[in-house]
Write a protein that holds these residues in place. Structure first.
Motif, PDB file in Angstrom:
ATOM      1  N   ARG A  11       0.804  -1.398  -0.217  1.00 38.12           N
ATOM      2  CA  ARG A  11      -0.090   0.029   0.007  1.00 38.12           C
ATOM      3  C   ARG A  11       0.806   1.226  -0.081  1.00 38.12           C
ATOM      4  O   ARG A  11       2.011   1.223   0.605  1.00 38.12           O
ATOM      5  N   ARG A  12       0.410   2.169  -0.785  1.00 41.12           N
ATOM      6  CA  ARG A  12       1.195   3.377  -0.638  1.00 41.12           C
ATOM      7  C   ARG A  12       1.462   4.173   0.609  1.00 41.12           C
ATOM      8  O   ARG A  12       0.486   4.007   1.469  1.00 41.12           O
ATOM      9  N   GLY A  13       2.790   4.269   0.646  1.00 46.69           N
ATOM     10  CA  GLY A  13       3.190   4.853   2.258  1.00 46.69           C
ATOM     11  C   GLY A  13       3.460   3.790   3.220  1.00 46.69           C
ATOM     12  O   GLY A  13       3.917   4.144   4.450  1.00 46.69           O
ATOM     13  N   HIS A  14       3.455   2.498   2.888  1.00 46.65           N
ATOM     14  CA  HIS A  14       3.858   1.473   3.652  1.00 46.65           C
ATOM     15  C   HIS A  14       4.851   0.566   3.043  1.00 46.65           C
ATOM     16  O   HIS A  14       4.387  -0.718   2.590  1.00 46.65           O
ATOM     17  N   THR A  15       6.136   0.816   3.068  1.00 38.11           N
ATOM     18  CA  THR A  15       7.082   0.178   2.328  1.00 38.11           C
ATOM     19  C   THR A  15       7.304  -0.953   3.315  1.00 38.11           C
ATOM     20  O   THR A  15       7.535  -0.799   4.426  1.00 38.11           O
TER      21      THR A  15
END
Length: 182
Positions: A11-15
Motif C-alpha cells: 500500500r502507498r506509504g507502507h514500504t
C-alpha cells in the motif's frame, strides 16, 4: 547472506521492511557448466562449495582441483567430449589446470575475450537465479541459503528452455561440423 532486492508491492506509504540480524562471514561458491549439444536437451551441471572460515586464511573461491573435478564429473555425466568455452578467471588459466586439460583428449578449451560477460551463458543463469530464488529473501542461516540456491538451480536444470535462452542472449550459436563444412 545478503540477498539482492527486487521490486515488491505494498500500500502507498507502507514500504515493506525486513530486518536482518547481521551479516554472516561465511562464503559459498558455485561453479556451473551450461551444456549444449545440437538436437539434445540443454543441461546445467553445477557444484556448490562451502568455504571454511576465510578469516583464518582459508581460500575464498574454487581451486583448480575443484574445477578439474567438475570437468571430470561433467565428462562422466555427459558421456561425450567437452568443448569448453571459459571466461578469463585466473583459476581457469592456472598452469596445473591447463596441464590437466592438455593431457586429456576429451577436452578442447577456448577462452572468451578479456572481459565479455555478455558472451558467457552462465552469467545469464546466475542472473536468473538471483532474480528468482534469492530476491527479497532474508536467509535465516547459511544452510537456508544453500538449500534455496540448490532448489533454484534444480528448477533451472529442469527447464532447458531457460538454459537455451541464456545461450541465445549471448548471440552465440551451436553449429555442427556438417554445418561448418558447408
Amino acid at each position: 547472506m545478503t540477498p539482492p532486492t527486487t521490486r515488491t508491492w505494498a500500500r502507498r506509504g507502507h514500504t515493506p521492511l525486513i530486518r536482518v540480524r547481521g551479516r554472516s562471514q561465511r562464503r559459498f561458491s558455485i561453479a556451473a557448466l551450461a551444456c549444449y549439444k545440437p538436437g539434445e536437451r540443454s543441461r546445467l551441471i553445477y557444484r556448490p562449495k562451502r568455504h571454511a572460515d576465510h578469516k583464518r586464511g582459508g581460500r575464498r573461491s574454487f581451486t583448480w582441483t575443484d574445477y578439474r573435478d567438475l570437468l571430470v564429473a561433467a565428462h562422466q555425466q555427459l558421456g561425450a567430449p567437452i568443448v569448453l568455452v571459459w571466461d578469463n578467471l585466473n583459476v581457469h588459466k592456472d598452469a596445473r589446470l591447463r596441464a590437466f586439460i592438455d593431457a586429456h583428449d576429451w577436452i578442447t578449451c577456448y577462452f572468451l575475450p578479456a572481459y565479455a560477460p555478455d558472451l558467457n551463458p552462465v552469467e545469464g543463469l546466475w542472473s536468473l537465479l538471483r532474480r528468482s530464488s534469492q530476491a527479497n529473501t532474508a536467509f535465516t542461516d547459511p544452510d537456508h541459503l544453500m538449500r534455496t540456491l540448490r532448489h533454484g538451480l534444480r528448477q533451472i536444470q529442469y527447464r532447458s528452455n531457460l538454459i537455451d535462452g541464456c545461450l541465445t542472449e549471448t548471440g552465440l550459436t551451436l553449429t555442427t561440423s556438417h554445418q561448418q563444412a558447408q
